[in-house]
Motif scaffolding. Structure first.
Motif, PDB file in Angstrom:
ATOM      1  N   ALA A 109       7.193  11.062   1.735  1.00 50.67           N
ATOM      2  CA  ALA A 109       6.698  10.587   3.034  1.00 50.67           C
ATOM      3  C   ALA A 109       6.340   9.103   2.994  1.00 50.67           C
ATOM      4  N   PRO A 110       5.460   8.657   2.074  1.00 51.76           N
ATOM      5  CA  PRO A 110       5.217   7.207   2.037  1.00 51.76           C
ATOM      6  C   PRO A 110       6.445   6.402   1.636  1.00 51.76           C
ATOM      7  N   PHE A 111       7.357   7.036   0.867  1.00 52.82           N
ATOM      8  CA  PHE A 111       8.572   6.318   0.507  1.00 52.82           C
ATOM      9  C   PHE A 111       9.407   6.025   1.754  1.00 52.82           C
ATOM     10  N   GLY A 112       9.505   7.034   2.626  1.00 52.10           N
ATOM     11  CA  GLY A 112      10.225   6.814   3.889  1.00 52.10           C
ATOM     12  C   GLY A 112       9.576   5.733   4.715  1.00 52.10           C
ATOM     13  N   MET A 113       8.233   5.741   4.743  1.00 56.55           N
ATOM     14  CA  MET A 113       7.512   4.704   5.484  1.00 56.55           C
ATOM     15  C   MET A 113       7.829   3.330   4.916  1.00 56.55           C
ATOM     16  N   ALA A 114       7.845   3.241   3.568  1.00 56.11           N
ATOM     17  CA  ALA A 114       8.092   1.935   2.940  1.00 56.11           C
ATOM     18  C   ALA A 114       9.478   1.430   3.298  1.00 56.11           C
ATOM     19  N   VAL A 115      10.459   2.350   3.336  1.00 53.99           N
ATOM     20  CA  VAL A 115      11.816   1.937   3.695  1.00 53.99           C
ATOM     21  C   VAL A 115      11.843   1.432   5.137  1.00 53.99           C
ATOM     22  N   ALA A 116      11.206   2.207   6.047  1.00 55.27           N
ATOM     23  CA  ALA A 116      11.205   1.807   7.447  1.00 55.27           C
ATOM     24  C   ALA A 116      10.479   0.477   7.628  1.00 55.27           C
TER      25      ALA A 116
ATOM     26  N   VAL B 164       0.836  -1.203   0.000  1.00 57.22           N
ATOM     27  CA  VAL B 164       0.000   0.000   0.000  1.00 57.22           C
ATOM     28  C   VAL B 164       0.870   1.252   0.000  1.00 57.22           C
ATOM     29  N   PHE B 165       1.920   1.245   0.829  1.00 57.05           N
ATOM     30  CA  PHE B 165       2.786   2.422   0.855  1.00 57.05           C
ATOM     31  C   PHE B 165       3.547   2.568  -0.457  1.00 57.05           C
ATOM     32  N   GLY B 166       3.980   1.429  -1.029  1.00 57.54           N
ATOM     33  CA  GLY B 166       4.637   1.495  -2.324  1.00 57.54           C
ATOM     34  C   GLY B 166       3.706   2.052  -3.390  1.00 57.54           C
TER      35      GLY B 166
END
Lengths: 259, 126
Positions: free
Chosen positions: A220-227, A200-202
């Motif tokens: 922002a969602p990219f950072g979430m996906a990495v985390a 979903v974040f991707g």
């Protein structure tokens, strides 16, 4: 944009790679049992193949001063052996091959799932449920074989007056029967939820990048996906460990009922 | 005959001598600290992240309710007790779920409790 819509559960779809054949049934379409080699089966074979390669390569030399491969193999052995001894007791080492196989299979299958475009075997409840039922029936069969009727003491906590037992025994039985369900749901749920959230974040990153100047907030969602990718690696290892620990806890009940 | 003198040995009382004279004691202390760290690491290994802790407890609770309700439904299919089998076993399943959660929590607490004989970790300069 003419691309296909982003579908977070597309990654769990099972495809037939090649057909094996239809067994039973009366010849009409849809009857009988249709067997096929699926992408799920492919990744199970890959998982088992990788584990076997790892263990055979690691134990082929058997040097006193171990190489890195041998050290890793020995560490994985000792890690599980210590856990079995601590949780199920020394008698539980009888079940070491089962616990070790389950742990390695789940761990490698989970880690395989972290590769993009790879299929995650443990994200299907039928796989985790079969493993949980294997443990469940092992506990029942070995418990009855070892302890006979004393195995039923598992459902009768000691030191409780008999009027209370009328209520407690059914609760204990339901609690016992709920074990394979919670055992399989936990692994399945963790892996499924983790992979959907990642997707979903991707997908949000892709959707936001198509939004012109506002694409800047895609970071922002990219950072979430990495985390979350880091978290998913933790979950992959942790859930394999939790599954193995609970297997040992349940085996302890089979060996020493009424504790 | 005096013992052979190490030419590189610092003079007694010099800064360099003072820096190395208690080296053995410091190494021993550091070793002890590493053992203590390893011991706490061992207890921490059973720890889990908050999410998996929550999912563990949630699945324990929900699974018992599902099993209770399912058993009740099956009993009602075969015995003329409808709807009481479902009602009673759903409630028993709820009780079993609470029992599961209590047991899982007790087990988690036993795993993560700090043993009483763990030496306190502190900096050397303190």
């Amino acid at each position: 944009m003419a691309e296909q819509p982003i579908e977070p559960i597309h990654q769990f779809r099972i495809n037939n790679l090649f057909d094996i054949g239809t067994f039973g049934g009366n010849g009409t379409p849809g009857s009988g049992t249709h067997l096929a080699f699926t992408n799920s089966a492919l990744f199970m074979v890959l998982t088992v193949g990788l584990i076997m390669a790892f263990l055979i390569l690691g134990s082929s030399r058997r040097a006193i001063v171990p190489t890195r491969m041998q050290l890793m193999t020995e560490m994985s052995y000792e890690f599980i052996a210590n856990m079995v001894r601590n949780t199920a007791g020394t008698e539980g080492m009888k079940f070491f091959p089962m616990v070790f196989s389950l742990f390695m299979f789940i761990l490698v299958a989970n880690l395989f799932g972290m590769f993009p475009y790879f299929f995650t075997v443990t994200s299907h409840i039928i796989v985790t449920a079969m493993m949980a039922l294997l443990v469940f029936f092992t506990v029942i069969i070995y418990g009855v074989y070892k302890n006979g009727l004393r195995f039923l003491k598992l459902f009768v906590p000691s030191g409780i007056p008999w009027p209370v037992l009328i209520a407690v025994v059914p609760i204990e039985i339901i609690s016992f029967l709920s074990r394979p369900l919670s055992h399989s749901l936990r692994l399945f749920g963790n892996i499924l939820a983790g992979h959907i959230v990642l997707k979903v974040f991707g997908g949000m990153v892709v959707a936001l990048l198509g939004a012109g100047a506002w694409g800047i907030i895609a970071i922002a969602p990219f950072g979430m996906a990495v985390a979350l990718t880091g978290l998913e690696f933790l979950v992959a290892a942790l859930q394999a460990f939790v599954f193995a620990v609970l297997t040992c806890v349940y085996l302890h009940d089979a060996i020493h009922p009424g504790h | 005959m005096s013992e052979p003198r190490d030419q590189n040995r610092p003079e007694t009382g010099s800064d360099a001598h003072r820096a190395t004279s208690d080296l053995e004691a410091r190494i021993a202390r550091a070793r002890g600290q590493r053992a203590a760290e390893a011991a706490t690491e061992q207890t921490r290994q059973g720890d889990m992240s908050g999410m998996s802790r929550g999912l563990r407890l949630g699945s324990e609770f929900v699974a018992a309710i599902f099993v209770g309700a399912g058993l009740g439904y099956i009993i009602d299919m075969f015995l003329p007790t409808r709807p009481w089998g479902l009602v009673v076993l759903l409630l028993l399943g709820f009780a079993a779920g609470v029992l599961n959660v209590v047991r899982a929590t007790a087990q988690m607490n036993a795993e993560t409790a700090v043993p009483k004989d763990t030496p306190a970790l502190r900096d050397e300069d303190e």
